[in-house]
Design a protein around this motif. Structure first.
Motif, PDB file in Angstrom:
ATOM      1  N   LEU A   1      -8.597   4.496 -20.649  1.00 13.52           N
ATOM      2  CA  LEU A   1      -8.506   3.290 -19.846  1.00 13.52           C
ATOM      3  C   LEU A   1      -7.124   3.178 -19.211  1.00 13.52           C
ATOM      4  CD1 LEU A   1     -10.182   0.788 -22.331  1.00 13.52           C
ATOM      5  CD2 LEU A   1     -11.257   1.965 -20.418  1.00 13.52           C
TER       6      LEU A   1
ATOM      7  N   VAL B   1     -17.599   0.671 -22.923  1.00 11.75           N
ATOM      8  CA  VAL B   1     -16.746  -0.122 -22.039  1.00 11.75           C
ATOM      9  C   VAL B   1     -17.632  -0.918 -21.090  1.00 11.75           C
ATOM     10  CG1 VAL B   1     -14.949  -0.030 -20.274  1.00 11.75           C
ATOM     11  CG2 VAL B   1     -14.879   1.545 -22.201  1.00 11.75           C
TER      12      VAL B   1
ATOM     13  N   PRO C   1     -17.403  -4.409 -18.077  1.00 12.21           N
ATOM     14  CA  PRO C   1     -16.472  -5.275 -17.337  1.00 12.21           C
ATOM     15  C   PRO C   1     -16.133  -6.530 -18.129  1.00 12.21           C
ATOM     16  CG  PRO C   1     -18.233  -4.483 -15.904  1.00 12.21           C
ATOM     17  CD  PRO C   1     -18.618  -4.099 -17.302  1.00 12.21           C
TER      18      PRO C   1
ATOM     19  N   LYS D   1      -9.542  -6.368 -16.835  1.00  7.86           N
ATOM     20  CA  LYS D   1     -10.704  -5.949 -16.057  1.00  7.86           C
ATOM     21  C   LYS D   1     -11.794  -5.313 -16.896  1.00  7.86           C
ATOM     22  CE  LYS D   1      -8.080  -5.110 -11.797  1.00  7.86           C
ATOM     23  NZ  LYS D   1      -7.734  -4.101 -10.758  1.00  7.86           N
ATOM     24  N   GLU D   2     -11.437  -4.662 -17.994  1.00  7.86           N
ATOM     25  CA  GLU D   2     -12.411  -3.968 -18.829  1.00  7.86           C
ATOM     26  C   GLU D   2     -12.240  -4.354 -20.286  1.00  7.86           C
ATOM     27  OE1 GLU D   2     -13.394   0.223 -16.667  1.00  7.86           O
ATOM     28  OE2 GLU D   2     -11.432   0.084 -17.622  1.00  7.86           O
TER      29      GLU D   2
ATOM     30  N   THR E   1     -23.178  -9.003 -15.491  1.00 12.27           N
ATOM     31  CA  THR E   1     -21.772  -9.150 -15.074  1.00 12.27           C
ATOM     32  C   THR E   1     -21.612 -10.112 -13.915  1.00 12.27           C
ATOM     33  OG1 THR E   1     -22.003  -7.226 -13.622  1.00 12.27           O
ATOM     34  CG2 THR E   1     -21.165  -6.832 -15.849  1.00 12.27           C
TER      35      THR E   1
END
Length: 405
Positions: A62, A310, A312, A347-348, A363
């Protein structure tokens, strides 16, 4: 003729009345229902187009983005103050001027510095007198006129006088004096090679000791801008990643398309109570001097997470004290799923438990779906086996049979 005109008028009036009739509104779509813990939308429901879904991806490296700020490299920076009170007599350097060690930046007319010069001159005279007295006592002792005690006393006086000369000369030399005279001229001198990056004095300005305390800007700041420090505000979760020696990438909004490589040189051992961040200091080369102190930037660090998937960050919701996502179990059907977070960024999010790779999570408009789920649950009266519409209609017998199964 009058009868024909009357018929035409009546016909036109009826036509206008028919044109004014409002069109019938389209029938409202069927409301979603709650089946167990799953929100089920009927086909072609308008909310379905607003619920975007994204598949959970296997864990990968990441990119973590952290706020950063460029500052002067304090290992190559000198802040210059006046050691004595005085008046600015001459300014020899300005902002942007390159300087070398020993370059005179300004001169002050300082009576206080004159006192220090006078002390040096007096010490030199006293030392010269002590040396002559010692030579005379040595001659008398060798002739047998004086005792050894008087010779030893003269030797001690000469040694003390010489020590006082060394102290006084070192003090005046420290502040730029190069002559043995008393001229009261105090020179502000650069001690490093670099560039004058700040100047805070004007010709004729009076400087007093009470103007040189904490919080007062220095008269000159000299720094070498070929390298800069990067102050990074790291989250607690990045404490193990941003250790001394770790590499990072710096992105500056005012320099689009350009990236700069840096290295962590120090990290604090405590968390700032006000910002809940760890202060990390990095070093970055700046040979072209494109980067400027006090620029705001973003530090990007590669982080390898643990096992998990992973998704969002917009997919994660906080329900009571638990974190959850909505999973699309089939087209038009969504259920909440409690998850465990292994790492969370802006963001993640790394989900360590509760999701499998490939599952579709909501999402887009997640809060809308969560609100719909809460309304259906409240309308159901906390009956998990009931299928209840958003309007709160009672469950059908078929729904009871399906739930019983």
């Amino acid at each position: 003729m009058n009868r024909s005109i009357l018929v035409l008028l009546v016909t036109a009036a009826l036509g206008l009345a028919a044109c004014r009739d409002e069109p019938r509104s389209a029938p409202e779509p069927a409301a979603p229902t709650l089946q167990g813990r799953t929100v089920v939308y009927p086909d072609h429901h308008p909310q379905l187009a607003q619920l975007g879904v994204t598949p959970a991806a296997p864990a990968r490296t990441l990119t973590v983005e952290l706020p950063a700020r460029l500052v002067w490299n304090e290992d190559r920076t000198q802040r210059i103050f006046a050691a004595f009170a005085g008046r600015v007599a001459k300014i020899s350097a300005d902002v942007g001027q390159p300087v070398k060690p020993g370059t005179v930046l300004a001169q002050l007319a300082s009576p206080d510095f004159g006192v220090a010069q006078a002390d040096t001159a007096k010490a030199q005279v006293d030392a010269q007198l002590a040396r002559k007295s010692l030579a005379r006592q040595r001659e008398l002792f060798e002739a047998g006129v004086t005792a050894r005690k008087e010779l030893e006393q003269a030797e001690a006086d000469a040694a003390r006088a010489q020590a006082e000369v060394q102290r006084a000369e070192a003090r005046t030399r420290l502040y730029g004096a190069r002559t043995g005279g008393v001229d009261q001229r105090l020179a502000l001198v650069s001690g490093i090679a670099g560039v004058v990056v700040e100047r805070n004095l004007t010709p004729g300005q009076e400087l007093r000791p009470d103007q040189m305390g904490p919080g007062v800007p220095p008269l000159f700041v000299v720094s070498d801008p070929s390298s800069l420090w990067v102050q990074i505000d790291a989250r607690e979760t990045e404490a193990g990643t941003l250790r001394p020696g770790a590499a990072f990438e710096l992105v500056v909004p005012t320099l689009p398309g350009e990236k700069f490589e840096g290295k962590v040189i120090a990290a604090a051992d405590f968390i700032d109570a006000a910002t809940r961040t760890i202060k990390v200091r990095g070093l970055i080369a700046n040979p072209d001097r494109k980067l400027k102190a006090e620029m705001l930037a973003t530090a990007r660090v590669e982080r390898t997470p643990g096992a998990g998937v992973v998704v969002p960050a917009s997919a994660v919701l906080l329900r009571d004290t638990r974190q959850s996502v909505f999973v699309q179990v089939r087209p038009g059907a969504y259920e909440p799923r409690d998850i465990a977070i292994g790492w969370q960024g802006p963001k993640e999010v790394l989900v360590s438990r509760g999701l499998e790779a490939g599952e579709l999570v909501v999402t887009g408009n997640t809060l809308l779906l969560a609100r719909q789920y809460a309304l259906l649950r409240d309308a159901a009266g906390n009956e998990p086996a009931a299928a209840v519409s958003a309007a709160g209609a009672p469950p059908s017998p078929s729904g009871d049979k399906a739930a019983a199964k």
